[in-house]
Design an enzyme around this catalytic site. Structure first.
Site, mmCIF file in Angstrom:
data_model
loop_
_atom_site.group_PDB
_atom_site.id
_atom_site.type_symbol
_atom_site.label_atom_id
_atom_site.label_comp_id
_atom_site.label_asym_id
_atom_site.label_seq_id
_atom_site.Cartn_x
_atom_site.Cartn_y
_atom_site.Cartn_z
ATOM 1 N N SER A 107 0.840 -1.184 0.000
ATOM 2 C CA SER A 107 0.000 0.000 0.000
ATOM 3 C C SER A 107 0.882 1.245 0.000
ATOM 4 O O SER A 107 1.774 1.385 0.826
ATOM 5 C CB SER A 107 -0.901 0.004 1.235
ATOM 6 O OG SER A 107 -1.699 1.157 1.264
ATOM 7 N N GLY A 108 0.644 2.133 -0.936
ATOM 8 C CA GLY A 108 1.449 3.340 -1.047
ATOM 9 C C GLY A 108 2.589 3.222 -2.033
ATOM 10 O O GLY A 108 3.387 4.162 -2.168
ATOM 11 N N THR A 112 -2.113 2.410 -8.058
ATOM 12 C CA THR A 112 -3.229 3.097 -8.716
ATOM 13 C C THR A 112 -2.737 4.012 -9.821
ATOM 14 O O THR A 112 -3.293 4.050 -10.932
ATOM 15 C CB THR A 112 -4.036 3.895 -7.682
ATOM 16 O OG1 THR A 112 -4.565 2.986 -6.700
ATOM 17 C CG2 THR A 112 -5.191 4.628 -8.343
ATOM 18 N N ASN A 157 -0.780 5.825 2.594
ATOM 19 C CA ASN A 157 -1.095 6.311 1.250
ATOM 20 C C ASN A 157 -2.229 7.330 1.337
ATOM 21 O O ASN A 157 -3.234 7.079 2.006
ATOM 22 C CB ASN A 157 -1.523 5.126 0.365
ATOM 23 C CG ASN A 157 -1.645 5.512 -1.089
ATOM 24 O OD1 ASN A 157 -1.512 6.666 -1.458
ATOM 25 N ND2 ASN A 157 -1.920 4.531 -1.940
ATOM 26 N N SER A 160 -5.353 5.743 -1.114
ATOM 27 C CA SER A 160 -5.278 4.283 -1.072
ATOM 28 C C SER A 160 -6.580 3.667 -1.573
ATOM 29 O O SER A 160 -7.675 4.069 -1.161
ATOM 30 C CB SER A 160 -5.005 3.820 0.362
ATOM 31 O OG SER A 160 -4.987 2.414 0.427
ATOM 32 N N SER A 161 -6.460 2.686 -2.460
ATOM 33 C CA SER A 161 -7.638 1.960 -2.936
ATOM 34 C C SER A 161 -8.119 1.037 -1.826
ATOM 35 O O SER A 161 -7.402 0.127 -1.421
ATOM 36 C CB SER A 161 -7.296 1.149 -4.188
ATOM 37 O OG SER A 161 -6.881 1.976 -5.240
ATOM 38 N N GLY A 391 -2.774 -3.169 -1.938
ATOM 39 C CA GLY A 391 -1.460 -3.751 -1.705
ATOM 40 C C GLY A 391 -1.365 -4.432 -0.354
ATOM 41 O O GLY A 391 -2.265 -4.352 0.497
ATOM 42 N N GLU A 393 -0.688 -5.095 3.357
ATOM 43 C CA GLU A 393 -0.819 -4.134 4.454
ATOM 44 C C GLU A 393 -0.366 -4.745 5.770
ATOM 45 O O GLU A 393 -0.787 -5.856 6.131
ATOM 46 C CB GLU A 393 -2.268 -3.646 4.578
ATOM 47 C CG GLU A 393 -2.724 -2.825 3.373
ATOM 48 C CD GLU A 393 -4.127 -2.277 3.541
ATOM 49 O OE1 GLU A 393 -4.831 -2.738 4.463
ATOM 50 O OE2 GLU A 393 -4.521 -1.401 2.755
#
Length: 961
Positions: A107-108, A112, A157, A160-161, A391, A393
């Site tokens: 994540s981050g 995306t 992030n 973040s999605s 992602g 985490e």
């Protein structure tokens, strides 16, 4: 700016890790650092792209860059995500291979943004046209809509999605996009009600309150102050570099949503549901004691948020309040109603908010798919899939959502291992190639720990949720400790891995899994409830009763006529099934990998943390990937596709080869199977260049044959047309010649007959001469006849005296005839005008000096148009008869000889004098009282009216006659 023409030209560090010398972990990290410090964020491992998140904008994503990488060989330019996107698109378009682009990382790490870059590049290089551009815009604009409703700020992030997205884009045979289908996976709906410290809710809530106009907020009964809503985290309501007001709701709804295909009323319905979620979080409850000693929940402020929410959704307030106070349980033929205490009411409120938002998000995805989907077609379409999913985490407090997210990442890592490490090495063994096996970590054991149908963690969680009796998160943990205690990747305070000793590094009510990306500690609190994902049936039925047009679509189970007593599928089971479908879909396509790495945990530019990057490189298996690429064959293809692609380079195989494909490939194109390394053998590039040149030659040949066919067809058409034209012309010429001969024959016959008649009557020579002279005279009249004008007095001279009578009579007859012709052209109106002119001629001709100049002027009568002129409205009412003549005259005063302007009106019975300015009638005299009219013979314009003795005569002079 200098354009690089080769992967090795002006390279910072090593662009492809396969060429890195020496190859070890330190040199790998150092090469990434060196390139990152010089803004080179992309590095290759063969065809795999490593992407470092720069946490800032770079000037390497311009339209010029797109054109630079368009239709170029993958290794021809410096590493870039555009090169991978171009390679995937051309393979899809030219080789008819379905593609998928897998974007993975923590994540981050920038997944995306990477997916946006891929889609924008494909949109830029594919075809053009009104319909194609519309499809491309819809596909691209679906991202902002889903990001607003599905992305949020986390500690790792800012965008973040919080859901997984996979888009299949369909193309036609030319490579133009036709549409697509979006699949979403596990929206983190728990974020609606509660966010960890330092994080915030989904973007749409903040965009709505910050960017919407005052009128919109008034309609939605909202306030801009974030602090008034319990569901919005206040410690991180704003995000650095992200202006919610700039990304206003109007820009979002009227641009992105309108392009995707949302109607204005649909946008308003969505906003109403978003506002209802915010207001739902502000509903509070109070206990109320009952006779039986139990507490019952009651809504505190019935006239505040509850009433406004009910007005937004069209729900009766009493129905909603009862759903928060009672719960009805149906079992077979019995219904049992129990009261809810305050804690249960808050649980029901939050469950309703989470379900409402989650179902709204799913409806948005479905609605977008309706706009961008491709209709049914008989031919197969080419497909490119783009996967942008949450992602890996590892937070301080990890719950059910992180467990599911990390499970999905384990499955994606397994696909990467399967296709890039295991299958590649097994293929060399199958082909009989000498090979030294390269060890790598296979995470299949971790996937089995989670998804095994018998003893997997998800299976045990479902078993606990469905088991009768008292079920808690602790009972679930006890089962894990019993069944998974001996698993080498599972740890807990009572696990056998700690040899029955108390493990003080693990808190109570927690377990730890050794994932491929590292150890993650999960707190079991909430696992059972989140997996059950239960919504009380009373709330579903209350939502179904709402008059809001979307509610019945979002809560179909609330229909009393379709009560289903079966327990709904658990969240874990649904996600496991959807991930399994995703994996099967990905395995049918040719994969392209983008491995995203974040250089630091501070979300800051220019910072490269070696330990963090090293950790990601290890668990992503990038070193093993490099070793396999270095030892193996970078370019390989099955025989049939290889032959199909390069057969035009050999005379024996072009255009058809009937024998086995393997023979000709070994003989004619051996370099496909004998390349030792990736860049040390440029023959593949040479083959591609030869193929491109050959395609140009073939295109020239096709053009030549087509032009020859076109010219030949045109020539044959001209030849056929010439034959037809010639035949018709010959026919026409012969016909004219025949008519000329026939005419000459008739003339000769007539002369012969006349001569015979003359001879038979003993006509003299003089008679023949007279006849000839008469004939000549009559034929000559054709050319000497004067014009058709009746006043044209010209006439041809008389040639012979004996023709005097005939000459005069013909002149008279011709004049009468042309006069008749001239009169025949007159209309009734014109005849009337000429009759008036004749009357005037009899009166004034040769008597009045002004007469000749007035002949050409037609009589108008009402020269003042008094019926049309509003100035003379009063006069119209005074004169009721039809006005025959109206004009301005000067009345002569007998006292001083001066004139005063008057309006002179003549009707059938009277003549009237009126004031010119006011239109007031000064005098009205009947015509019988008029004895005579006298005019001057000069051009002075005087005329006098003589009245009977009872009237006083006066003289009047008009301004114009």
């Amino acid at each position: 700016m200098e354009v690089k023409t080769s992967l090795l030209d002006n390279m910072i560090g090593v662009g492809d890790m396969v060429l890195l010398e020496p190859l070890n972990e330190d040199s790998f990290i150092e090469n990434l650092r060196k390139r990152f410090d010089h803004n080179e964020i992309y590095t290759y491992i063969g065809s795999v792209v490593i992407s470092m998140n720069p946490y800032r904008s770079l000037s390497i994503f311009t339209p010029e860059k797109v054109e630079e990488y368009r239709n170029r060989n993958f290794y021809e330019l410096s590493p870039h995500i555009y090169a991978l996107a171009d390679e995937a698109y051309r393979s899809l378009r030219d080789q008819d291979k379905d593609q998928c682009i897998l974007i993975t990382g923590e994540s981050g790490a920038g997944k995306t943004e990477a997916s946006k870059l891929v889609m924008s590049y494909v949109a830029a290089v594919c075809g053009r046209g009104q319909e194609v551009n519309k499809v491309k815009e819809q596909l691209l604009q679906s991202n902002p809509v889903l990001e607003a409703f599905g992305n949020a700020k986390t500690v790792r992030n800012d965008n973040s999605s919080r859901f997984g997205k996979y888009m299949d884009i369909e193309f036609d045979f030319k490579g133009d996009p036709l549409g697509g289908v979006i699949s979403n996976y596990l929206l983190e709906k728990s974020r609606v009600c509660k966010q960890p410290r330092g994080e915030r809710n989904f973007h749409i809530f903040y965009q709505l309150l910050s960017g919407a106009s005052g009128d919109t907020l008034t309609k939605l009964k909202l306030d801009r102050d974030f602090s008034k809503y319990n569901y919005l985290s206040l410690d991180s309501a704003t995000v650095n570099g992200l202006d919610d007001a700039a990304v206003s709701l109007y820009v979002l709804s009227q641009n992105a949503m309108q392009i995707v295909g949302f109607m204005e009323d649909e946008v308003q319905l969505v906003l109403e549901l978003v506002a209802a979620v915010l207001k739902l979080g502000n509903i509070e409850f109070k206990p109320e004691s009952r006779v039986n000693g139990f507490d019952e929940s009651r809504v505190k402020d019935k006239n505040g948020e509850t009433m406004e929410m009910c007005e937004l959704l069209g729900i009766e307030q009493s129905v909603l309040e009862r759903a928060f106070s009672y719960r009805t349980v149906e079992a077979k033929m019995e219904k049992v109603s129990t009261t809810l205490n305050v804690a249960q009411a808050y649980y029901a409120r939050d469950a309703l908010a989470k379900n409402l938002y989650s179902r709204l998000f799913s409806w948005l995805v479905t609605r977008i798919n309706e706009s961008i989907k491709v209709g049914l077609a008989k031919t197969r379409h080419k497909v490119m899939g783009v996967l942008d999913i949450y992602g890996f985490e590892i937070f301080e407090d990890n719950s059910f959502e992180q467990f599911i997210i990390n499970y999905c990442n384990e499955k994606l890592q397994q696909i990467f291992i399967e296709l890039t490490l295991r299958e590649e090495q097994e293929e060399y063994v199958r082909e009989g190639i000498e090979w030294t096996n390269i060890e790598y970590f296979n995470n299949a054991i971790i996937c089995d720990l989670i998804e095994n149908n018998q003893n997997g963690i998800l299976a045990m969680l479902d078993e606990e949720c469905l088991r009768p009796g008292t079920v808690t998160d602790d009972t679930f943990l006890d089962k894990l400790n019993t069944i998974c205690a001996e698993h080498q990747h599972f740890e807990s305070r009572l696990s056998k891995n700690s040899k029955f000793l108390t493990d003080h590094s693990l808190p109570h009510s927690c377990f730890r899994i050794q994932h491929y990306a590292g150890k993650v500690l999960y707190r079991v609190e909430g696992f059972v409830d989140k997996n059950n994902d239960l919504l009380y049936r009373d709330l579903s039925q209350a939502m179904y009763k709402a008059t809001h047009s979307l509610m019945r679509q979002l809560f179909p189970e609330g229909n009393p006529a379709k009560v289903n007593l079966k327990r709904p599928l658990t969240a874990g089971f649904q996600f496991k099934a959807s991930v399994g479908g995703l994996m099967r879909n990905l395995q049918t396509k040719n994969p392209n990998y983008i491995r995203c790495i974040k250089p630091n945990d501070k979300k800051a530019a220019h910072i490269f943390t070696d330990s963090l990057v090293c950790h990601q490189v290890r668990y992503l298996g990038l070193m093993e990937n490099v070793r396999v690429r270095r030892a193996g064959y970078a370019f390989r293809q099955p025989y049939e596709p290889c032959l199909e692609r390069y057969k035009m380079l050999c005379k024996q195989t072009w255009p058809h080869w009937r024998g086995p494909a393997s023979i000709i490939v070994h003989v004619d194109v051996p370099i496909i199977l004998l390349m030792p390394t990736l860049f040390l053998c440029p023959q593949l590039f040479t083959l591609e260049e030869r193929r491109r040149a050959c395609l140009e030659d073939l295109a020239t040949l096709i053009q030549k044959i087509y032009r020859g066919w076109k010219c030949r067809t045109h020539f044959l058409l001209l030849k056929k047309s010439q034959v037809v034209v010639a035949a018709w012309y010959r026919r026409y010429a012969q016909q004219k010649k025949y008519e000329k001969i026939k005419s000459a024959t008739l003339v000769m016959q007539s002369f012969t007959r006349g001569w015979k008649v003359c001879l038979s009557q003993h006509a003299s020579i003089e008679y023949m001469l007279v006849s000839l002279q008469m004939q000549k005279y009559f034929l000559g009249l054709k050319t000497t006849v004067p014009s058709m004008s009746p006043i044209d007095n010209t006439w041809s001279a008389q040639p012979y005296s004996f023709l005097e009578g005939a000459h005069t009579e013909l002149r008279r007859i011709f004049h009468l005839w042309r006069c008749k012709k001239h009169r025949g052209q007159f209309t009734e109106e014109k005849k009337a005008v000429y009759e008036e002119k004749l009357e005037a001629s009899e009166i004034f001709k040769n008597k009045k000096a002004l007469y000749p100049s007035s002949v050409s002027q037609p009589f108008k009568g009402d020269y003042l148009e008094i019926h049309k002129n509003p100035k003379y409205q009063k006069l119209n009412s005074a004169v009721e008869e039809k006005v025959l003549l109206a004009d301005v005259v000067n009345k002569i005063n007998r006292a001083n000889g001066k004139g005063s302007p008057r309006l002179f009106l003549l009707t059938k019975n009277n003549f009237v004098l009126a004031d010119q300015k006011t239109g007031q009638v000064k005098a009205s005299v009947p015509l019988p009282d008029l004895t005579s009219v006298s005019v001057s013979t000069q051009s002075d314009g005087f005329f006098a009216l003589k009245l009977k003795e009872v009237m006083e005569a006066g003289s009047i002079t008009p301004s114009a006659l």
